[in-house]
Design a protein around this motif. Structure first.
Motif, short mmCIF file in Angstrom:
data_model
loop_
_atom_site.label_atom_id
_atom_site.label_comp_id
_atom_site.label_asym_id
_atom_site.label_seq_id
_atom_site.Cartn_x
_atom_site.Cartn_y
_atom_site.Cartn_z
N GLU A 43 0.85 -1.19 0.00
CA GLU A 43 0.00 0.00 0.00
C GLU A 43 0.89 1.25 0.00
OE1 GLU A 43 -3.05 -0.46 3.01
OE2 GLU A 43 -4.08 -1.91 1.72
N ILE A 45 0.47 4.33 -1.70
CA ILE A 45 -0.12 5.51 -2.34
C ILE A 45 0.58 6.80 -1.93
CG2 ILE A 45 -2.38 4.43 -2.65
CD1 ILE A 45 -3.35 5.95 -0.19
N GLN A 76 -0.13 -0.60 -4.99
CA GLN A 76 -1.20 0.36 -5.23
C GLN A 76 -0.79 1.48 -6.17
OE1 GLN A 76 -2.45 1.52 -1.24
NE2 GLN A 76 -4.16 0.09 -1.35
N TYR A 83 -8.68 3.51 -8.76
CA TYR A 83 -9.24 4.36 -7.70
C TYR A 83 -9.91 5.59 -8.31
CZ TYR A 83 -5.59 1.45 -5.67
OH TYR A 83 -4.78 0.39 -5.36
N ARG A 84 -9.32 6.12 -9.37
CA ARG A 84 -9.96 7.26 -10.06
C ARG A 84 -11.33 6.86 -10.61
NH1 ARG A 84 -4.54 8.04 -12.22
NH2 ARG A 84 -3.58 9.90 -11.31
N LEU A 87 -13.78 6.71 -7.75
CA LEU A 87 -14.10 8.07 -7.31
C LEU A 87 -15.05 8.74 -8.29
CD1 LEU A 87 -13.47 10.21 -5.14
CD2 LEU A 87 -11.57 10.98 -6.58
N ALA A 194 -9.72 11.60 -1.58
CA ALA A 194 -8.58 11.90 -2.47
C ALA A 194 -8.18 13.34 -2.23
CB ALA A 194 -8.95 11.68 -3.94
N THR A 200 -6.20 9.05 -4.40
CA THR A 200 -6.99 8.15 -3.57
C THR A 200 -6.59 8.31 -2.11
OG1 THR A 200 -7.68 5.83 -3.29
CG2 THR A 200 -5.36 6.23 -3.76
N LEU A 204 -10.62 4.53 0.35
CA LEU A 204 -11.09 4.20 -1.00
C LEU A 204 -10.27 3.08 -1.62
CD1 LEU A 204 -13.02 4.86 -3.30
CD2 LEU A 204 -11.37 6.57 -4.10
N SER A 205 -8.95 3.19 -1.53
CA SER A 205 -8.10 2.20 -2.20
C SER A 205 -8.26 0.81 -1.60
CB SER A 205 -6.63 2.63 -2.15
OG SER A 205 -6.17 2.76 -0.82
N VAL A 208 -11.49 -0.91 -2.88
CA VAL A 208 -11.36 -1.24 -4.31
C VAL A 208 -10.43 -2.44 -4.48
CG1 VAL A 208 -10.47 -0.42 -6.53
CG2 VAL A 208 -11.91 1.08 -5.11
N ASP A 209 -9.28 -2.41 -3.81
CA ASP A 209 -8.31 -3.51 -3.94
C ASP A 209 -8.88 -4.83 -3.42
OD1 ASP A 209 -6.35 -2.01 -5.12
OD2 ASP A 209 -5.33 -1.55 -3.26
#
Length: 290
Positions: A43, A45, A76, A83-84, A87, A194, A200, A204-205, A208-209
């Motif tokens: 992770e 980001i 990530q 992630y975009r 969002l 974000a 992100t 959120l990430s 999604v992951d």
């Protein structure tokens, strides 16, 4: 029958310590005992704090502990597009807005509201602004002008859209909570999803992951227990499956505080360099021999 899928998901912003060892070993033990799969996710980001040497140390420490994981590893930073997209889906439903206050301005707003202002489950005052503080046209103009901003979830609107939510807790919360638990995302206020410079957030990430990787069981520390409320909300809004959650006890220092990279907790690599064998690490974190 599809095998269960577990994951260990550290951030390479420092060296792993005993708290990480407990989580990694517990995930590995549960995957082995259930004939399941174990994934490793990096992770990373936060590109300013995450470093290649810390990522390599994660691989070295886990291998030394005798943990194996599936390849390839998901990083990530290589999946910002996912992630975009998530969002954008929330934006399209009118659930995201931009805020522009600096940390200093938010601190001043909190001072004006007094000591009774509510705090989130982590003890941080919730965001004192809100969507109604500015017209959407002004927000768009300020973003187009290049001002720094954070993209926040309109929590009240999101909860109204999602309705009541629960999650299955196979472990135990800080107060002994277990079983089918009611999610309480409103307690977090309008969380950041974000920023201008970062597409992100953790909240959120991670959801999604977990969905994209087919994770069925999330095993992590009790410090993330109440974050599950936000994660269940995002899962519901994005139409993502809800894994089983299992929150485990934390490893504390001599002062009763959670071990942390920021407080220079003794790293696994230092214990290894000092001659400690892997079985000693299991004993130190209170796990039996495999």
């Amino acid at each position: 029958m599809t095998p269960p899928v577990f994951r260990f998901a550290p951030s390479p912003n420092g060296y792993l310590h005993l708290g990480h060892a407990l989580s990694a070993l517990l995930n590995a033990d549960l995957a082995r005992e259930s004939a399941g799969r174990l994934l490793l996710r990096i992770e990373d980001i936060d590109r300013t704090r995450c470093k290649p040497q810390f990522e390599q140390a994660i691989y070295d420490d886990l291998a030394w502990l005798g943990i194996d994981w599936e390849r390839p590893v998901r990083r990530q930073s290589e999946h910002f597009h996912a992630y975009r997209d998530a969002l954008a889906r929330l934006k399209a439903r009118g659930l995201v807005y931009a805020s522009f206050e600096s940390r200093g301005e938010i601190a001043q707003m909190l001072t004006e509201r007094g000591d009774t202002w509510p705090r989130d489950p982590d003890g941080t005052p919730i965001y004192p602004g809100g969507r109604d503080s500015m017209r959407d046209a002004e927000r768009r103009a300020r973003m187009e002008a290049g001002e720094p901003y954070a993209l926040r979830l309109d929590m009240a609107a999101a909860v109204a859209r999602a309705g009541d939510l629960v999650w299955r807790e196979a472990g135990q919360g800080p107060g002994g909570e277990t079983g089918e638990l009611v999610a309480k995302p409103l307690a977090w206020g309008d969380v950041i999803l974000a920023r201008k410079e970062m597409p992100t957030s953790y909240h959120l990430s991670v959801v999604v992951d977990d969905a994209l990787q087919g994770v069925t069981h999330v095993v992590r520390g009790q410090d993330l227990f109440w974050s599950t409320s936000v994660h269940r909300l995002l899962q519901a809004l994005l139409g993502l499956p809800a894994p089983v959650y299992r929150h485990h006890r934390l490893i504390l220092d001599a002062d009763g505080r959670k071990l942390s990279k920021s407080t220079q907790a003794t790293a696994l690599r230092a214990l290894r360099a000092g001659g400690a064998p892997p079985l000693d690490i299991r004993r130190m974190v209170g796990l039996p021999e495999p």
